[in-house]
Design a protein around this motif. Structure first.
Motif, PDB file in Angstrom:
ATOM      1  N   LEU A  72      73.896  -0.714  40.570  1.00 54.56           N
ATOM      2  CA  LEU A  72      72.630   0.272  40.705  1.00 54.56           C
ATOM      3  C   LEU A  72      72.983   1.155  42.058  1.00 54.56           C
ATOM      4  CD1 LEU A  72      69.760  -2.362  39.743  1.00 54.56           C
ATOM      5  CD2 LEU A  72      70.406  -0.143  38.357  1.00 54.56           C
ATOM      6  N   ASN A  73      73.306   0.664  43.018  1.00 58.21           N
ATOM      7  CA  ASN A  73      73.749   1.188  44.327  1.00 58.21           C
ATOM      8  C   ASN A  73      74.756   2.387  44.192  1.00 58.21           C
ATOM      9  OD1 ASN A  73      72.057  -0.749  45.773  1.00 58.21           O
ATOM     10  ND2 ASN A  73      73.652  -1.797  46.462  1.00 58.21           N
ATOM     11  N   ALA A  74      75.775   2.086  43.346  1.00 56.07           N
ATOM     12  CA  ALA A  74      76.725   2.968  43.179  1.00 56.07           C
ATOM     13  C   ALA A  74      76.158   4.144  42.326  1.00 56.07           C
ATOM     14  CB  ALA A  74      78.025   2.210  42.459  1.00 56.07           C
ATOM     15  N   THR A  75      75.210   3.935  41.323  1.00 57.83           N
ATOM     16  CA  THR A  75      74.617   4.910  40.556  1.00 57.83           C
ATOM     17  C   THR A  75      73.570   5.751  41.554  1.00 57.83           C
ATOM     18  OG1 THR A  75      74.583   3.380  38.366  1.00 57.83           O
ATOM     19  CG2 THR A  75      73.016   5.273  38.711  1.00 57.83           C
ATOM     20  N   GLU A  76      73.020   5.216  42.429  1.00 59.14           N
ATOM     21  CA  GLU A  76      71.950   5.636  43.345  1.00 59.14           C
ATOM     22  C   GLU A  76      73.018   6.838  44.306  1.00 59.14           C
ATOM     23  OE1 GLU A  76      68.756   4.628  46.662  1.00 59.14           O
ATOM     24  OE2 GLU A  76      69.394   3.176  45.357  1.00 59.14           O
ATOM     25  N   ILE A  77      73.991   6.378  44.779  1.00 60.17           N
ATOM     26  CA  ILE A  77      74.723   6.951  45.694  1.00 60.17           C
ATOM     27  C   ILE A  77      75.461   8.290  44.860  1.00 60.17           C
ATOM     28  CG2 ILE A  77      76.994   7.077  46.704  1.00 60.17           C
ATOM     29  CD1 ILE A  77      76.527   4.049  47.240  1.00 60.17           C
ATOM     30  N   ILE A  78      75.895   8.233  44.001  1.00 54.20           N
ATOM     31  CA  ILE A  78      76.397   9.268  42.892  1.00 54.20           C
ATOM     32  C   ILE A  78      75.279  10.230  42.791  1.00 54.20           C
ATOM     33  CG2 ILE A  78      77.233   9.822  40.577  1.00 54.20           C
ATOM     34  CD1 ILE A  78      79.027   7.203  40.723  1.00 54.20           C
ATOM     35  N   ASN A  79      74.157   9.652  42.317  1.00 49.73           N
ATOM     36  CA  ASN A  79      72.857  10.573  41.883  1.00 49.73           C
ATOM     37  C   ASN A  79      72.576  11.378  43.223  1.00 49.73           C
ATOM     38  OD1 ASN A  79      72.919   9.631  39.306  1.00 49.73           O
ATOM     39  ND2 ASN A  79      70.922   8.221  39.634  1.00 49.73           N
ATOM     40  N   ARG A  80      72.435  10.917  44.426  1.00 44.73           N
ATOM     41  CA  ARG A  80      72.277  11.504  45.559  1.00 44.73           C
ATOM     42  C   ARG A  80      73.418  12.667  45.863  1.00 44.73           C
ATOM     43  NH1 ARG A  80      70.710   6.377  47.992  1.00 44.73           N
ATOM     44  NH2 ARG A  80      72.763   6.610  49.331  1.00 44.73           N
ATOM     45  N   TRP A  81      74.369  12.181  45.727  1.00 41.31           N
ATOM     46  CA  TRP A  81      75.612  12.914  45.738  1.00 41.31           C
ATOM     47  C   TRP A  81      75.495  14.460  44.964  1.00 41.31           C
ATOM     48  CZ3 TRP A  81      79.234  14.974  48.464  1.00 41.31           C
ATOM     49  CH2 TRP A  81      80.473  16.068  47.607  1.00 41.31           C
ATOM     50  N   TYR A  82      75.057  14.251  43.651  1.00 45.13           N
ATOM     51  CA  TYR A  82      74.791  15.418  42.820  1.00 45.13           C
ATOM     52  C   TYR A  82      73.790  16.089  43.209  1.00 45.13           C
ATOM     53  CZ  TYR A  82      78.645  14.087  39.432  1.00 45.13           C
ATOM     54  OH  TYR A  82      79.878  13.832  38.852  1.00 45.13           O
ATOM     55  N   ASP A  83      72.906  15.372  43.855  1.00 45.00           N
ATOM     56  CA  ASP A  83      71.406  16.192  44.335  1.00 45.00           C
ATOM     57  C   ASP A  83      71.857  17.042  45.429  1.00 45.00           C
ATOM     58  OD1 ASP A  83      69.835  15.134  42.058  1.00 45.00           O
ATOM     59  OD2 ASP A  83      69.008  13.245  43.671  1.00 45.00           O
ATOM     60  N   PHE A  84      72.752  16.697  46.212  1.00 43.09           N
ATOM     61  CA  PHE A  84      73.031  17.424  47.490  1.00 43.09           C
ATOM     62  C   PHE A  84      73.896  18.461  47.098  1.00 43.09           C
ATOM     63  CE2 PHE A  84      76.521  17.912  50.650  1.00 43.09           C
ATOM     64  CZ  PHE A  84      75.586  18.532  51.697  1.00 43.09           C
ATOM     65  N   ILE A  85      74.746  18.335  46.096  1.00 45.67           N
ATOM     66  CA  ILE A  85      75.744  19.653  45.912  1.00 45.67           C
ATOM     67  C   ILE A  85      75.137  20.543  44.957  1.00 45.67           C
ATOM     68  CG2 ILE A  85      77.900  18.245  46.198  1.00 45.67           C
ATOM     69  CD1 ILE A  85      78.173  18.131  43.120  1.00 45.67           C
ATOM     70  N   LYS A  86      74.050  20.286  44.448  1.00 44.66           N
ATOM     71  CA  LYS A  86      73.290  21.057  43.519  1.00 44.66           C
ATOM     72  C   LYS A  86      72.183  21.689  44.334  1.00 44.66           C
ATOM     73  CE  LYS A  86      74.336  18.984  39.143  1.00 44.66           C
ATOM     74  NZ  LYS A  86      73.919  18.145  37.931  1.00 44.66           N
ATOM     75  N   ASP A  87      71.931  21.086  45.446  1.00 48.87           N
ATOM     76  CA  ASP A  87      70.535  21.846  46.307  1.00 48.87           C
ATOM     77  C   ASP A  87      70.893  23.106  46.729  1.00 48.87           C
ATOM     78  OD1 ASP A  87      68.423  22.322  48.120  1.00 48.87           O
ATOM     79  OD2 ASP A  87      68.591  20.216  48.909  1.00 48.87           O
ATOM     80  N   SER A  88      70.154  24.168  46.202  1.00 52.53           N
ATOM     81  CA  SER A  88      70.391  25.510  46.702  1.00 52.53           C
ATOM     82  C   SER A  88      70.172  25.860  48.047  1.00 52.53           C
ATOM     83  CB  SER A  88      69.681  26.354  45.563  1.00 52.53           C
ATOM     84  OG  SER A  88      68.091  26.208  45.965  1.00 52.53           O
ATOM     85  N   ASN A  89      69.153  25.049  48.719  1.00 55.52           N
ATOM     86  CA  ASN A  89      68.731  25.135  50.039  1.00 55.52           C
ATOM     87  C   ASN A  89      69.784  24.782  50.982  1.00 55.52           C
ATOM     88  OD1 ASN A  89      66.097  26.251  49.620  1.00 55.52           O
ATOM     89  ND2 ASN A  89      65.322  24.249  49.281  1.00 55.52           N
ATOM     90  N   GLU A  90      70.603  23.545  50.534  1.00 55.55           N
ATOM     91  CA  GLU A  90      71.689  23.130  51.505  1.00 55.55           C
ATOM     92  C   GLU A  90      73.019  24.052  51.232  1.00 55.55           C
ATOM     93  OE1 GLU A  90      72.060  20.744  53.446  1.00 55.55           O
ATOM     94  OE2 GLU A  90      70.163  19.771  53.188  1.00 55.55           O
ATOM     95  N   ILE A  91      73.207  24.713  50.003  1.00 55.00           N
ATOM     96  CA  ILE A  91      74.310  25.357  49.640  1.00 55.00           C
ATOM     97  C   ILE A  91      74.287  26.712  50.621  1.00 55.00           C
ATOM     98  CG2 ILE A  91      75.467  26.993  47.972  1.00 55.00           C
ATOM     99  CD1 ILE A  91      74.626  24.826  45.888  1.00 55.00           C
TER     100      ILE A  91
END
Length: 203
Positions: A72-91
């Motif tokens: 579950l922790n690994a899934t959460e980390i991967i989801n946060r990573w995808y959220d980060f690289i898709k975040d237009s504000n961050e990009i």
């Protein structure tokens, strides 16, 4: 005139068949008794080792639960990573490439650590499974040894030898009686063989 030799062979065969029937019955009764004693021995041995076995089982269950949490922790980390690289504000930010580099390293390190712990727990559980299987085999061997040391097992072996002797002698003897040669007999049809011999003896 009746063949006296045939009559004697027939009577001897009848005597041996009835004896064999008694041996089969005793074997059946003794087998049930040995089986019951085997269960008792096994239960006693199991209870004497119960706390250690239960400790292993608890450890096994705890490891499974921990593996579930790690996944579950690994899934959460991967989801946060995808959220980060898709975040237009961050990009849009100038610091994005630097943050991307450090975030990627952090995700990789976290997943490597999680995978190692999952691997270690899986190996530990495999050893626990093997240990439990070995416990079961060891308990079975000890129970069997207890049975072999008992009087019932000696009696059982004696009856097996007697049964084998009677079957061997009867096969030879029945082959010398007309109408009985090439006859195969088991416990299921022993009464039929006896009835057939009685008719021959009465003829």
């Amino acid at each position: 005139m009746r063949d006296s030799n045939l009559q004697r062979r027939t009577e001897l065969a009848l005597l041996m068949l009835n004896n064999l029937k008694e041996v089969y019955f005793e074997l059946k009764e003794l087998s049930s008794s040995i089986e019951s004693n085997s269960d008792e021995f096994y239960q006693k041995l199991f209870h004497s080792s119960k706390s250690e076995i239960e400790k292993d089982l608890e450890g096994y269950k705890a490891n499974i639960e921990r593996i579930r949490e790690l996944n579950l922790n690994a899934t959460e980390i991967i989801n946060r990573w995808y959220d980060f690289i898709k975040d237009s504000n961050e990009i849009k930010k100038a610091t994005f490439p630097i943050k991307l580099h450090f975030q990627k390293k952090k995700v990789k390190d976290s997943l490597t650590k999680i995978n190692k712990e999952i691997s270690d727990l899986s190996i530990e559980n495999r050893f626990i499974r093997e240990k439990i299987v070995n416990w079961e085999q060891e308990l079975s061997v000890k129970a069997l040894q207890e049975i072999k040391n008992g009087n019932e097992f000696d009696k059982y072996e004696e009856l097996i030898r007697k049964k084998d002797y009677l079957v061997s002698e009867l096969k030879y003897l029945l082959a010398t009686i007309p109408g009985m040669n090439n006859l195969e007999f088991e416990m299921e049809n022993i009464d039929e063989v006896i009835e057939k011999l009685i008719k021959i003896a009465a003829a």
